[in-house]
Enzyme design. Structure first.
Site, short mmCIF file in Angstrom:
data_model
loop_
_atom_site.label_atom_id
_atom_site.label_comp_id
_atom_site.label_asym_id
_atom_site.label_seq_id
_atom_site.Cartn_x
_atom_site.Cartn_y
_atom_site.Cartn_z
N LYS A 193 -1.05 -9.66 2.85
CA LYS A 193 -0.42 -9.18 4.08
C LYS A 193 -1.13 -8.14 5.03
O LYS A 193 -2.06 -7.43 4.05
CB LYS A 193 0.85 -8.27 3.48
CG LYS A 193 1.56 -7.69 4.90
CD LYS A 193 3.09 -7.18 4.59
CE LYS A 193 3.17 -5.81 3.88
NZ LYS A 193 2.45 -4.79 4.69
N ASP A 209 0.76 -1.13 0.16
CA ASP A 209 -0.04 -0.02 0.14
C ASP A 209 0.81 1.25 -0.25
O ASP A 209 0.18 2.16 -0.13
CB ASP A 209 -1.17 0.06 1.16
CG ASP A 209 -0.27 -0.02 2.50
OD1 ASP A 209 0.85 -0.12 2.54
OD2 ASP A 209 -1.00 0.16 3.52
N SER A 210 2.29 1.04 -0.17
CA SER A 210 3.05 2.22 -0.18
C SER A 210 3.08 2.90 -1.60
O SER A 210 3.21 3.92 -1.98
CB SER A 210 4.67 1.64 -0.27
OG SER A 210 4.77 0.33 -0.93
N GLU A 254 9.11 -3.87 10.42
CA GLU A 254 9.37 -2.53 9.90
C GLU A 254 9.86 -1.55 11.06
O GLU A 254 9.30 -1.27 12.02
CB GLU A 254 8.16 -1.98 9.14
CG GLU A 254 8.37 -0.55 8.56
CD GLU A 254 7.41 0.05 7.62
OE1 GLU A 254 6.56 -0.84 7.13
OE2 GLU A 254 7.70 1.23 7.06
N GLU A 264 -1.24 -5.85 8.30
CA GLU A 264 -0.67 -4.92 9.32
C GLU A 264 -1.16 -5.35 10.82
O GLU A 264 -2.34 -5.22 10.95
CB GLU A 264 -0.58 -3.42 9.31
CG GLU A 264 0.27 -3.24 8.12
CD GLU A 264 0.24 -1.42 7.98
OE1 GLU A 264 -0.12 -0.82 8.81
OE2 GLU A 264 0.88 -0.80 6.86
N ASP A 309 -0.76 -6.27 -0.47
CA ASP A 309 -1.06 -5.60 0.76
C ASP A 309 -2.65 -5.32 1.06
O ASP A 309 -3.30 -4.93 0.05
CB ASP A 309 -0.48 -4.26 0.92
CG ASP A 309 0.39 -4.11 2.17
OD1 ASP A 309 0.21 -4.82 3.05
OD2 ASP A 309 1.12 -3.03 2.27
O1 KIV Z 1 3.58 -1.20 1.57
C1 KIV Z 1 4.74 -1.35 1.58
O2 KIV Z 1 5.31 -1.17 0.65
C2 KIV Z 1 5.11 -2.39 2.86
C3 KIV Z 1 6.56 -2.45 2.94
C4 KIV Z 1 7.33 -1.38 3.24
C5 KIV Z 1 6.88 -3.81 3.65
O3 KIV Z 1 4.37 -2.59 3.39
#
Ligand code: KIV
Length: 266
Positions: free
Chosen positions: A115, A46-47, A184, A117, A85
């Site tokens: 993934k 989600d970056s 992280e 969080e 994510d």
């Molecule tokens: O969203 C993302 O790119 C991440 C990584 C920084 C692990 O969660």
């Protein structure tokens, strides 16, 4: 035909002591290059809210955005294990909604894992997903979706109580069935302790060298944005300069009628 990495391949690499190399990717060109260079896993993080969409946090990212980019990354790669994510608001409201959203991501994009969080509320979600055959990656330490309560992006696990909680959360995530945990911005000592205590790989970002693997945001490590200067990011390329210089040269060639040449015309 190239065979895509499976969860078993990832586990084998971890068990043999091979470090896992992970990068994010969001689009066809970069995903294709990252894959053909031999990356083990690609995270459609989600970056993307920050590096693709230009927001100042990951909060605005929608489920549809993750699905759109994940589908592109899956289609553009052959070998890497692909993780999507789960964005903000896709798993926090109810367990049922979270499970439905995760299954939809897997079904509609063809990716290999999701993934999530944090631990706590997510434990039953992870248990159910792994029960129905969906690999889940955990994420502890700095959780960017919690930026509003953290007040920024500080290093995590420096206080004893915080460190104890992270150790407990890592144990709970492993027990719930995650195949791996992103750590992280966790202090190096705590990273080493968590990594040695688990029987699944830890993937670090800004958490030192004692993880089972490393992940970076691809735009950061390629130097796409000259203003990004994080201590934990090594810039393996300086693409912001390469692109700026190429564009300047193109502009001047167009203005001076040096482009297109005869050989570039029909
Ligand atoms: O969203 C993302 O790119 C991440 C990584 C920084 C692990 O969660």
């Amino acid at each position: 035909m190239v065979k895509r990495n499976t969860i078993t391949d990832i586990q084998k690499k971890y068990c043999s002591g091979e470090k896992l190399a992970v990068l994010t990717a969001y689009d066809h060109s970069v995903a294709r290059l990252v894959d053909s260079a031999g990356i083990d896993m690609i995270l459609v993080g989600d970056s993307l809210g920050m590096v693709v969409q230009g927001h100042n946090s990951t909060i605005p990212v929608e489920l549809d955005h993750i699905m759109y980019h994940t589908e592109i990354v899956v289609r553009s790669t052959e070998k890497a294990f692909i993780i999507a994510d789960m964005p903000f608001m896709s798993y926090q409201i109810s367990h049922e909604e979270a499970i439905r959203n995760a299954l939809t991501i897997i079904k509609k994009t063809g990716c290999n894992a999701v993934k999530i969080e944090g631990a706590g509320f997510n434990i039953p979600i992870i248990e159910r997903l792994t029960e129905v055959g969906i690999p889940v990656m955990g994420h502890l330490g700095l959780q960017p979706q919690s930026v509003n309560i953290l007040g920024g992006y500080p290093v995590q696990g420096r206080e004893k109580a915080e460190a104890m909680k992270m150790i407990e959360d890592a144990r709970k995530l492993e027990k719930a069935g995650v195949f791996s945990i992103v750590l992280e911005k966790v202090s190096s000592d705590l990273t080493a302790e968590i990594t040695s205590m688990l029987n699944i790989p830890t993937i670090g970002i800004g958490s030192g060298s004692d993880c089972s693997g490393q992940v970076l945001v691809v735009n950061d490590m390629l130097g796409m944005d000259e203003y990004i200067k994080f201590k934990f990011v090594r810039k393996y390329a300086d693409l912001s300069n390469v692109i700026t210089n190429a564009v300047k040269e193109y502009i001047s060639d167009v203005k001076e009628m040096k482009f297109p040449a005869q050989g570039e015309s029909f």
